[in-house]
Design a protein around this motif. Structure first.
Motif, PDB file in Angstrom:
ATOM      1  N   ILE A  95      24.194 -31.437 -27.500  1.00  0.00           N
ATOM      2  CA  ILE A  95      24.529 -30.275 -26.680  1.00  0.00           C
ATOM      3  C   ILE A  95      23.276 -29.726 -26.007  1.00  0.00           C
ATOM      4  CG2 ILE A  95      25.432 -27.916 -26.753  1.00  0.00           C
ATOM      5  CD1 ILE A  95      27.172 -28.805 -29.119  1.00  0.00           C
ATOM      6  N   ARG A  96      22.154 -29.780 -26.722  1.00  0.00           N
ATOM      7  CA  ARG A  96      20.914 -29.247 -26.163  1.00  0.00           C
ATOM      8  C   ARG A  96      20.343 -30.140 -25.073  1.00  0.00           C
ATOM      9  NH1 ARG A  96      19.114 -24.958 -28.272  1.00  0.00           N
ATOM     10  NH2 ARG A  96      19.737 -24.340 -30.379  1.00  0.00           N
ATOM     11  N   GLN A  97      20.831 -31.346 -24.964  1.00  0.00           N
ATOM     12  CA  GLN A  97      20.257 -32.260 -23.992  1.00  0.00           C
ATOM     13  C   GLN A  97      21.125 -32.566 -22.812  1.00  0.00           C
ATOM     14  OE1 GLN A  97      18.176 -35.807 -24.951  1.00  0.00           O
ATOM     15  NE2 GLN A  97      18.104 -35.198 -27.064  1.00  0.00           N
ATOM     16  N   HIS A  98      22.413 -32.493 -23.028  1.00  0.00           N
ATOM     17  CA  HIS A  98      23.296 -32.995 -21.992  1.00  0.00           C
ATOM     18  C   HIS A  98      24.470 -32.047 -21.798  1.00  0.00           C
ATOM     19  CE1 HIS A  98      24.143 -36.602 -19.581  1.00  0.00           C
ATOM     20  NE2 HIS A  98      25.338 -36.078 -19.563  1.00  0.00           N
ATOM     21  N   PRO A  99      24.688 -31.576 -20.582  1.00  0.00           N
ATOM     22  CA  PRO A  99      25.826 -30.680 -20.371  1.00  0.00           C
ATOM     23  C   PRO A  99      27.139 -31.456 -20.316  1.00  0.00           C
ATOM     24  CG  PRO A  99      24.600 -30.951 -18.323  1.00  0.00           C
ATOM     25  CD  PRO A  99      23.891 -31.770 -19.352  1.00  0.00           C
ATOM     26  N   ALA A 100      27.722 -31.721 -21.476  1.00  0.00           N
ATOM     27  CA  ALA A 100      29.015 -32.409 -21.540  1.00  0.00           C
ATOM     28  C   ALA A 100      30.060 -31.399 -22.004  1.00  0.00           C
ATOM     29  CB  ALA A 100      28.929 -33.570 -22.524  1.00  0.00           C
ATOM     30  N   PRO A 101      31.342 -31.647 -21.719  1.00  0.00           N
ATOM     31  CA  PRO A 101      32.366 -30.716 -22.210  1.00  0.00           C
ATOM     32  C   PRO A 101      32.294 -30.597 -23.742  1.00  0.00           C
ATOM     33  CG  PRO A 101      33.361 -32.642 -21.159  1.00  0.00           C
ATOM     34  CD  PRO A 101      31.913 -32.704 -20.888  1.00  0.00           C
ATOM     35  N   LEU A 102      32.266 -29.379 -24.231  1.00  0.00           N
ATOM     36  CA  LEU A 102      32.030 -29.173 -25.659  1.00  0.00           C
ATOM     37  C   LEU A 102      33.187 -29.654 -26.526  1.00  0.00           C
ATOM     38  CD1 LEU A 102      30.195 -25.777 -26.163  1.00  0.00           C
ATOM     39  CD2 LEU A 102      29.316 -28.093 -26.201  1.00  0.00           C
TER      40      LEU A 102
ATOM     41  N   LEU B  74      18.032 -24.593 -17.630  1.00  0.00           N
ATOM     42  CA  LEU B  74      18.982 -23.875 -16.796  1.00  0.00           C
ATOM     43  C   LEU B  74      19.319 -24.710 -15.567  1.00  0.00           C
ATOM     44  CD1 LEU B  74      19.216 -20.206 -16.220  1.00  0.00           C
ATOM     45  CD2 LEU B  74      19.020 -21.548 -14.167  1.00  0.00           C
ATOM     46  N   LEU B  75      18.312 -25.347 -14.979  1.00  0.00           N
ATOM     47  CA  LEU B  75      18.554 -26.202 -13.818  1.00  0.00           C
ATOM     48  C   LEU B  75      19.461 -27.362 -14.189  1.00  0.00           C
ATOM     49  CD1 LEU B  75      14.977 -26.331 -12.283  1.00  0.00           C
ATOM     50  CD2 LEU B  75      16.979 -25.289 -11.257  1.00  0.00           C
ATOM     51  N   ALA B  76      19.261 -27.897 -15.392  1.00  0.00           N
ATOM     52  CA  ALA B  76      20.041 -29.061 -15.827  1.00  0.00           C
ATOM     53  C   ALA B  76      21.459 -28.680 -16.237  1.00  0.00           C
ATOM     54  CB  ALA B  76      19.339 -29.759 -16.980  1.00  0.00           C
ATOM     55  N   GLY B  77      21.752 -27.391 -16.308  1.00  0.00           N
ATOM     56  CA  GLY B  77      23.114 -26.977 -16.639  1.00  0.00           C
ATOM     57  C   GLY B  77      23.361 -26.807 -18.125  1.00  0.00           C
ATOM     58  N   ILE B  78      22.299 -26.795 -18.915  1.00  0.00           N
ATOM     59  CA  ILE B  78      22.487 -26.624 -20.346  1.00  0.00           C
ATOM     60  C   ILE B  78      22.590 -25.145 -20.692  1.00  0.00           C
ATOM     61  CG2 ILE B  78      21.323 -26.898 -22.557  1.00  0.00           C
ATOM     62  CD1 ILE B  78      20.484 -29.678 -21.445  1.00  0.00           C
ATOM     63  N   TYR B  79      21.761 -24.322 -20.079  1.00  0.00           N
ATOM     64  CA  TYR B  79      21.925 -22.876 -20.203  1.00  0.00           C
ATOM     65  C   TYR B  79      22.613 -22.353 -18.952  1.00  0.00           C
ATOM     66  CZ  TYR B  79      18.345 -22.956 -23.866  1.00  0.00           C
ATOM     67  OH  TYR B  79      17.640 -23.188 -24.997  1.00  0.00           O
ATOM     68  N   PRO B  80      23.614 -21.516 -19.134  1.00  0.00           N
ATOM     69  CA  PRO B  80      24.177 -20.855 -17.953  1.00  0.00           C
ATOM     70  C   PRO B  80      23.315 -19.629 -17.639  1.00  0.00           C
ATOM     71  CG  PRO B  80      25.384 -20.213 -19.899  1.00  0.00           C
ATOM     72  CD  PRO B  80      24.299 -21.142 -20.370  1.00  0.00           C
ATOM     73  N   PRO B  81      23.150 -19.268 -16.365  1.00  0.00           N
ATOM     74  CA  PRO B  81      22.418 -18.035 -16.074  1.00  0.00           C
ATOM     75  C   PRO B  81      23.219 -16.832 -16.551  1.00  0.00           C
ATOM     76  CG  PRO B  81      23.271 -19.020 -14.047  1.00  0.00           C
ATOM     77  CD  PRO B  81      23.586 -19.968 -15.147  1.00  0.00           C
ATOM     78  N   THR B  82      22.533 -15.839 -17.139  1.00  0.00           N
ATOM     79  CA  THR B  82      23.274 -14.649 -17.557  1.00  0.00           C
ATOM     80  C   THR B  82      23.375 -13.636 -16.430  1.00  0.00           C
ATOM     81  OG1 THR B  82      21.228 -13.941 -18.611  1.00  0.00           O
ATOM     82  CG2 THR B  82      22.922 -14.826 -20.049  1.00  0.00           C
ATOM     83  N   SER B  83      22.585 -13.844 -15.366  1.00  0.00           N
ATOM     84  CA  SER B  83      22.796 -13.063 -14.145  1.00  0.00           C
ATOM     85  C   SER B  83      22.373 -13.932 -12.971  1.00  0.00           C
ATOM     86  CB  SER B  83      21.987 -11.767 -14.192  1.00  0.00           C
ATOM     87  OG  SER B  83      20.609 -12.070 -14.191  1.00  0.00           O
ATOM     88  N   LYS B  91      23.666 -35.309  -8.875  1.00  0.00           N
ATOM     89  CA  LYS B  91      23.658 -35.548 -10.308  1.00  0.00           C
ATOM     90  C   LYS B  91      22.245 -35.380 -10.865  1.00  0.00           C
ATOM     91  CE  LYS B  91      25.302 -38.878 -13.535  1.00  0.00           C
ATOM     92  NZ  LYS B  91      24.876 -40.209 -13.849  1.00  0.00           N
ATOM     93  N   ILE B  92      22.155 -34.654 -11.952  1.00  0.00           N
ATOM     94  CA  ILE B  92      20.849 -34.375 -12.543  1.00  0.00           C
ATOM     95  C   ILE B  92      20.596 -35.268 -13.743  1.00  0.00           C
ATOM     96  CG2 ILE B  92      19.558 -32.642 -13.830  1.00  0.00           C
ATOM     97  CD1 ILE B  92      20.560 -30.558 -12.000  1.00  0.00           C
ATOM     98  N   SER B  93      19.429 -35.876 -13.793  1.00  0.00           N
ATOM     99  CA  SER B  93      19.007 -36.559 -15.013  1.00  0.00           C
ATOM    100  C   SER B  93      17.820 -35.798 -15.564  1.00  0.00           C
ATOM    101  CB  SER B  93      18.560 -37.987 -14.729  1.00  0.00           C
ATOM    102  OG  SER B  93      19.521 -38.638 -13.963  1.00  0.00           O
ATOM    103  N   ALA B  94      17.881 -35.496 -16.834  1.00  0.00           N
ATOM    104  CA  ALA B  94      16.827 -34.673 -17.408  1.00  0.00           C
ATOM    105  C   ALA B  94      16.142 -35.412 -18.540  1.00  0.00           C
ATOM    106  CB  ALA B  94      17.418 -33.367 -17.913  1.00  0.00           C
ATOM    107  N   LEU B  95      14.854 -35.236 -18.608  1.00  0.00           N
ATOM    108  CA  LEU B  95      14.077 -35.788 -19.710  1.00  0.00           C
ATOM    109  C   LEU B  95      13.420 -34.644 -20.454  1.00  0.00           C
ATOM    110  CD1 LEU B  95      12.064 -38.763 -18.158  1.00  0.00           C
ATOM    111  CD2 LEU B  95      13.938 -38.856 -19.749  1.00  0.00           C
ATOM    112  N   PHE B  96      14.083 -34.169 -21.509  1.00  0.00           N
ATOM    113  CA  PHE B  96      13.391 -33.210 -22.360  1.00  0.00           C
ATOM    114  C   PHE B  96      13.863 -33.347 -23.788  1.00  0.00           C
ATOM    115  CE2 PHE B  96      17.200 -31.087 -21.442  1.00  0.00           C
ATOM    116  CZ  PHE B  96      17.241 -30.689 -20.122  1.00  0.00           C
TER     117      PHE B  96
END
Lengths: 262, 253
Positions: A95-102, B74-83, B91-96
């Motif tokens: 979940i922390r790495q990939h935005p997939a449907p939960l 946040l850019l990768a869509g894992i955190y939603p912005p709260t405001s 499509k975003i590929s993230a390495l973290f």
């Protein structure tokens, strides 16, 4: 909704792989491996049969499949609820790495539990067919929608419990107690007739407990070769609708924010 | 073409206090929503306005805890912005956190498959890629071993090889270059270069000012979750190093 489901479907290879590894992990390093999944319900039934067939005055021939279906069913429900509680924590690193449907993480728990349910049910069916012969076909066909219903209910329950437990971590302990109570409120060990003969008030429990209704959908066709009552079908479907709505609501309100609580 | 647009974005974390929450605290504060004791808030990002265009190579710098990684997530869509609002096209590929998210009981090969599936591969498409991934990782026979026995360096090798095997549209990188041994780092840097040249946009977080200056054409300086200047790489990096140097001098004096 359809968009959400299709994005889950697109990730099917991922969650199916997770389910497979969960099953494998469970019996890692054991000698008979998946055989334990078969043996465990059989042994449990054998033990309980010896004890309770005397007390309840039931013949083993009838009582064994009755118990087996009950225990298998209850095993599924508790697994879905208890593992559902852990499902998001278990999938945290993804979940922390990939935005997939939960919803795929509770789905993982549900499919794992479903596998064991199917195994237990298969054993019960084989037993019934050996002892009583092949049953009534239309009645058995009614099991197909029942399984779908059960799957949907299981998944929704897992989602609800997962969300509840992330937001409020006492949930898993609370629900453990609730499940223990429900175990005795559902005719799993005892035959309903026996309780009804003691007091007619028990009818209330059997007619309004959704788990008792679901259990009737499973037992009637397999054990008695009859179609389940309309009341049981209706009540179970209504219950399914309710938990699906609850799961959808939970996801709608909390899915995005879930990451903040993990 | 604008690929990413952040409109006055803010992110506020609700952080739970460590340890058990007492029942009294829960009833008094949790139930009545003015939870001061059970959790506290952290404003991780504040008033972020950012656009990333096609072909952009954006670097993000700042001290530890400035919100760089949070911004990437946040850019990768894992955190939603709260405001505020976040808009992403492509499509975003993230390495973290790349050493996370392994099934430790499965072996290397299987983990390549799982990660691939999560990145949207199918059993068929991953079959072509699995060999190049294995070769790039140079893990050889270790791939037959459960991942729980891997060292952290080996995990990073594997994760990096998998994550960079697909051609990304928008690439987001969080200081992965510091991973692995020397030989692997050189190799990884080469691969990053080729990825960066093929991606439509790249966003990098790093403390390595030299390589940032080479890689990026724009740099954003973050401090305490707020935007300091954003602009041409050279200028911003210069300003940033100057401020750091002043800080050092002040300490020395």
């Amino acid at each position: 909704m359809t968009g959400y489901l299709s994005s889950i479907w697109r990730l099917r290879h991922f969650w199916m792989a997770l389910v497979r590894i969960d099953l494998r992990k469970r019996y890692r390093g054991t000698v008979i491996g998946i055989g334990w999944s078969l043996l465990q319900p059989i042994a449990m039934t054998a033990v309980l049969c010896l004890v309770f067939s005397r007390i309840f005055g039931q013949s083993i021939r009838e009582f064994a499949p009755y118990l087996l279906t009950g225990l298998t069913f209850w095993g599924f429900i508790t697994a879905v609820v208890m593992q559902g509680c852990q499902s998001f924590f278990q999938g945290e690193s993804y979940i922390r790495q990939h935005p997939a449907p939960l919803a795929i993480y509770p789905l993982r728990a549900t499919l794992g539990a479903g596998f064991h349910f199917i195994l237990g049910f298969a054993i019960a069916s084989v037993f019934v067919w050996c002892v009583n012969g092949f049953g009534n076909l239309p009645a058995l066909v009614s099991l197909v929608p029942t399984f779908v219903l059960l799957f949907v209910i299981g998944w929704s329950l897992a989602v609800c419990m997962g969300v509840a437990n992330v937001l409020f971590q006492d949930s898993q302990h609370l629900i453990g107690i609730v499940m223990q109570m429900l175990f005795y409120l559902t005719p799993i060990l005892y035959p309903p007739k026996m309780m009804l003969s003691k007091s007619p008030h028990f009818a209330l429990i059997f007619n309004y407990n959704p788990f008792a209704m679901l259990l009737e959908l499973i037992r009637k066709p397999l054990l008695d070769g009859e179609l389940p009552s309309l009341w049981a079908i209706g009540a179970s479907s209504l219950f399914a609708l309710l938990v699906v709505c609850a799961a959808m609501l939970a996801l709608r309100c909390f899915e995005k924010r879930m990451i903040f609580y993990l | 073409m604008t690929l990413i647009k952040l409109d006055d974005v803010g992110l506020k974390f609700q952080v739970r206090r460590a340890g058990r929450i007492s029942f009294k605290d829960y009833l008094l504060h949790g139930l009545f929503r003015r939870s001061k004791k059970t959790s506290f808030e952290v404003q991780a990002l504040e008033n972020i306005n950012l656009t990333v265009e096609e072909g952009d190579r954006l670097g993000i710098i700042g001290p530890n805890g400035a919100g760089k990684s949070t911004l990437l997530k946040l850019l990768a869509g894992i955190y939603p912005p709260t405001s505020g609002r976040r808009k992403v096209v492509g499509k975003i590929s993230a390495l973290f956190d790349i050493a996370l998210g392994f099934e430790t009981d499965a072996n290397g090969w299987e983990n390549i498959m799982y990660r691939g599936y999560l990145q949207g591969e199918t059993p068929r498409s991953i079959r072509e890629k699995i060999q190049p991934i294995a070769e790039f990782s140079e893990l050889g026979d270790f791939l037959n071993m459960p991942v729980r026995y891997y060292s952290s360096g080996m995990k990073v090798r594997l994760a990096f090889s998998i994550a960079t095997a697909i051609a990304p549209e928008i690439l987001i990188i969080d200081e992965v270059l510091s991973a692995g041994d020397m030989a692997f780092q050189t190799k990884a840097r080469e691969r990053m270069k080729s990825l960066m040249s093929s991606a439509r946009a790249v966003i990098v977080v790093s403390h390595d000012m030299k390589s940032l200056e080479l890689m990026c054409d724009r740099v954003l300086w973050l401090d305490h979750g707020k935007m300091r200047p954003i602009g041409p790489a050279e200028e911003v990096i210069k300003a940033y190093t100057q401020q750091n140097n002043q800080g050092e001098k002040r300490q020395a004096a």
